[in-house]
Design an enzyme around this catalytic site. Structure first.
Site, PDB file in Angstrom:
ATOM      1  N   GLU A  92      20.050 -81.850 -24.901  1.00  0.00           N
ATOM      2  CA  GLU A  92      20.537 -82.720 -23.613  1.00  0.00           C
ATOM      3  C   GLU A  92      22.077 -82.045 -23.242  1.00  0.00           C
ATOM      4  O   GLU A  92      22.494 -81.953 -22.221  1.00  0.00           O
ATOM      5  CB  GLU A  92      20.510 -84.196 -24.040  1.00  0.00           C
ATOM      6  CG  GLU A  92      21.116 -85.022 -22.982  1.00  0.00           C
ATOM      7  CD  GLU A  92      21.088 -86.322 -23.256  1.00  0.00           C
ATOM      8  OE1 GLU A  92      21.780 -87.197 -22.804  1.00  0.00           O
ATOM      9  OE2 GLU A  92      20.163 -86.734 -24.138  1.00  0.00           O
ATOM     10  N   ASP A  93      22.832 -81.879 -24.451  1.00  0.00           N
ATOM     11  CA  ASP A  93      24.389 -81.609 -24.292  1.00  0.00           C
ATOM     12  C   ASP A  93      24.887 -80.169 -24.531  1.00  0.00           C
ATOM     13  O   ASP A  93      26.090 -79.911 -24.429  1.00  0.00           O
ATOM     14  CB  ASP A  93      25.064 -82.696 -25.098  1.00  0.00           C
ATOM     15  CG  ASP A  93      24.990 -84.215 -24.758  1.00  0.00           C
ATOM     16  OD1 ASP A  93      24.648 -84.495 -23.566  1.00  0.00           O
ATOM     17  OD2 ASP A  93      24.923 -84.922 -25.683  1.00  0.00           O
TER      18      ASP A  93
END
Length: 726
Positions: A92-93
């Site tokens: 996600e990051d």
């Protein structure tokens, strides 16, 4: 642990390395050295990709997933689950991909991390829709692997512990989501320790002042209670030993959110809540639990109607315990829970008992719920509906009833015969027509009570009734009814709509087949519908009156909204009210605004077909409209205001005024200053001090009227003001 992993034990190294060492130490208690090394390797991978990222607190970002993994290690999560926890934010990051994770750590870890990751492509979605989409994705992944939700709960728990640097608005938003979804989810899965901490942290973030006041009161009361608690505990312990039972007796303290909700819901004072003492008795066996119950009932008098046997009838989340309330010393009420050590472990750990106790019963229970969840997901029309259904499921409380053959069926409190029918089987629910409770006939909307014997009567011709949605309590019943209605309602609505339209056209010596393609296309364009089936469906569902559709299909020339003279014949009509008003399917009809409630743009409205007057528009909550809707259910239709509505509309306000010279002049001056005209003033009541007046004025819309009322409310001569309607 290998040499590479042991280097993290050096105390002078950075925080992230110290946390990695703590994780490895916790994992080494129950995992193989090679598995611990894999966890450390996952830490190195995550640290590399999260390098340069920091939390609001200023800590390196990798500290967060490490802390999540430490929470899970305390629950004896397996090594793949711990690796997924350490890596849960990399997809996600960071630039890391699912394929990279699969190559480095295997498909199992990659799938777990992907299941926890939020969806990123949510263009055009509102925040609520985006949240619903992400929750739906998480639950679909959870159905495949329970570890997904364990990682997500631990992730949320650590985030709640470390919200100090966030803005108050963001803290409240996260806290509300935690209390609405994650804490109930932990409760549904039986993870009591996580639930309690999430609830208290959420309570503190959402209502900080209430939390502080209650926390201080509890701390103060705790000092006064110690002596009483010690005496009661000693008396129970002594009596159990005299009976040959070797049990552990614990004092139990209610957590703050539970105290707050009890005070709020039951309107209790703090003193009323604190006067309830709570104890837990841990036994070696089920037999000892029931024997201990007899001992405490002989020691203190039980309160009638306050005994619950969750051992024989476990809660939906697998919780088992005996609950009883006793009248203790000085007539102080005492709540006592009695359960075995294994039941206590399951009550605290829930699905984590998969790893702690290898409980087959626990696994079967959770997977049964997940199968139901999957069915709910399939039947849900969209993610918002799924999230609404999920919240209903998470907050349910149970009632127990029996089938005619004596099988126990567990349902949420407030369930009806319809819920029971769907609990037995979806087909039974879809074809149920009536029921019997304790061998007596009962309507399908009857709410069930504990201990009743329930029987369902079915017929092959029966179909779900949309009204069932107003009385069902279970998510399974609600989603199944909606799904069934979606499946067959469309075609049935089309068939019904065709029949109604043909009947109406027949009264004008026409049939639908005679309508030219151009005329039909023109009508569909006016109605903003894609095809004939959509129009027929709208008629069948009652959204359009067949009379109006037939008139549109048969008329010549451009649609009209009624001549000025025709408008004046309408009920409370206004010459500016009609061009901006869109009434779906009313082209060519006279439209008027009801005098009783005087609707204006911005009001929720409803229309009624009134022979001789055309469509009369009322406010949706108008009393006259409500009564008319009850009497003539087929004569109403949906209406809406145009977004560009402009003009002057009559509205009536009720004022209680100080009865003195100049009062009306002051009111009239304010109304004029706000750009309104006064059409009528009438006085209905007057005494030496006050008068009650009704003023009819013209406004542009609901916002304009609100501004006028706000300015009038500021006048010293205005004692009370409200909008007048029946």
């Amino acid at each position: 642990m290998t040499e590479a992993a042991s280097t993290a034990l050096q105390i002078e190294e950075p925080l992230e390395d110290r946390l990695a060492a703590q994780l490895c130490e916790a994992a080494a208690v129950y995992l193989e050295p090679k598995q611990v090394d894999d966890i450390y390797r996952a830490y190195q991978f995550g640290a590399q990709y999260h390098q340069g990222q920091y939390r609001v607190s200023g800590e390196p970002y990798i500290c967060h997933p490490l802390s999540v993994a430490i929470i899970l290690a305390g629950m004896r999560m397996d090594h793949n689950g711990l690796m997924a926890a350490v890596l849960h934010d990399v997809i996600e990051d960071t630039p890391a991909t699912k394929e990279q994770l699969a190559e480095e750590f295997g498909n199992e870890v990659a799938e777990l991390v992907d299941g926890v990751s939020k969806l990123t492509q949510l263009d055009g979605k509102t925040k609520a829709e985006a949240q619903a989409e992400n929750v739906r994705k998480m639950f679909l992944a959870m159905v495949k692997d329970l570890r997904v939700i364990m990682v997500k709960l631990a992730d949320r728990l650590h985030n709640m512990r470390t919200m100090g640097g966030m803005s108050p608005e963001r803290r409240r938003r996260i806290a509300r989501e935690t209390l609405e979804i994650y804490a109930p989810l932990a409760n549904r899965l039986g993870i009591n320790q996580v639930r309690l901490e999430l609830e208290d942290l959420g309570f503190a973030a959402l209502y900080p002042l209430r939390y502080k006041v209650l926390d201080q009161a509890v701390r103060k009361a705790r000092g006064h209670r110690k002596e009483v608690v010690a005496k009661i505990r000693a008396a129970i312990d002594t009596r159990l030993q005299e009976s040959g039972l070797h049990c552990e007796v614990l004092g139990r303290e209610k957590h703050l959110l539970s105290l707050y909700e009890k005070m709020r819901d039951k309107h209790l004072t703090m003193q009323d809540v604190f006067d309830v003492y709570a104890f837990r008795i841990i036994t070696d066996s089920v037999d000892d639990s029931y024997r201990a119950l007899g001992v405490v009932h002989n020691l203190y008098k039980p309160v009638p109607g306050r005994f619950k046997d969750y051992i024989a009838l476990p809660k939906a989340n697998g919780y088992q315990s005996l609950h009883t309330v006793l009248a203790g010393p000085f007539d102080l009420p005492m709540e006592i829970q009695i359960r075995t050590r294994e039941m206590h472990g399951v009550a605290e750990s829930g699905i984590a008992a998969h790893w702690l106790y290898k409980s087959e019963h626990e696994q079967a229970r959770v997977h049964e719920w997940l199968r139901e969840l999957l069915e709910i997901q399939k039947n849900a029309g969209d993610s918002m509906e799924f999230l609404d259904n999920l919240k209903v499921d998470l907050f349910q409380k149970e009632v127990f009833v029996f089938t005619p053959k004596g099988k126990i069926v567990k349902l949420p409190r407030g369930s009806t015969l319809v819920d029971f029918a769907y609990a037995v089987h979806t087909d039974v629910g879809n074809h149920c027509t009536a029921g019997r409770i304790d061998r007596r006939p009962a309507p399908l909307q009857t709410v069930l009570q504990n201990g009743q014997t329930v029987e369902i009567i079915t017929s092959t011709w029966a179909r779900p009734n949309p009204q069932w949605l107003n009385c069902v309590a279970t998510v399974k019943a609600r989603s199944a009814v909606r799904s069934s209605l979606r499946d067959f309602q469309q075609q049935e609505a089309i068939d019904l709509g065709r029949h109604l339209l043909e009947k109406e056209l027949g009264s004008h010596d026409a049939v639908l087949a005679d309508i030219s393609a151009d005329k039909l296309a023109e009508a569909l364009k006016v109605f903003h519908l894609p095809n004939l089936d959509a129009l027929l469906e709208d008629i069948g569902l009652g959204n359009r009156l067949p009379l109006l559709v037939a008139q549109r299909l048969l008329q010549d020339g451009a649609p009209r909204a009624g001549t000025p003279n025709e408008r004046e014949r309408g009920e409370g009509s206004s010459r500016a009210a009609y061009s901006p008003l869109i009434i779906r399917g009313t082209e060519g009809m006279v439209v008027s605004l009801a005098r009783c409630c005087r609707p204006i743009p911005g009001d929720a409205i409803i229309g009624f077909f009134n022979p001789g007057k055309g469509i009369v528009v009322h406010q949706l909550d108008c009393n006259n409209a409500t009564e008319f809707r009850k009497k003539k259910q087929t004569s109403w239709l949906e209406v809406e205001w145009d977004k560009q509505a402009a003009g002057e509309f009559a509205a009536e306000i009720r004022l209680e005024l100080v009865n003195k010279r100049g009062t009306l002049a002051e009111v009239a001056s304010t109304i004029s200053r706000m750009g309104c005209n006064i059409e009528n003033v009438s006085m209905v009541n007057q005494d030496a001090q006050t008068s009650t007046d009704f003023i009819t004025l013209t406004v542009k819309d609901r916002v304009h009227l609100a501004g006028v009322m706000r300015e009038l409310r500021k006048l010293p001569v205005v004692l009370k003001i409200s909008r007048a309607k029946t």
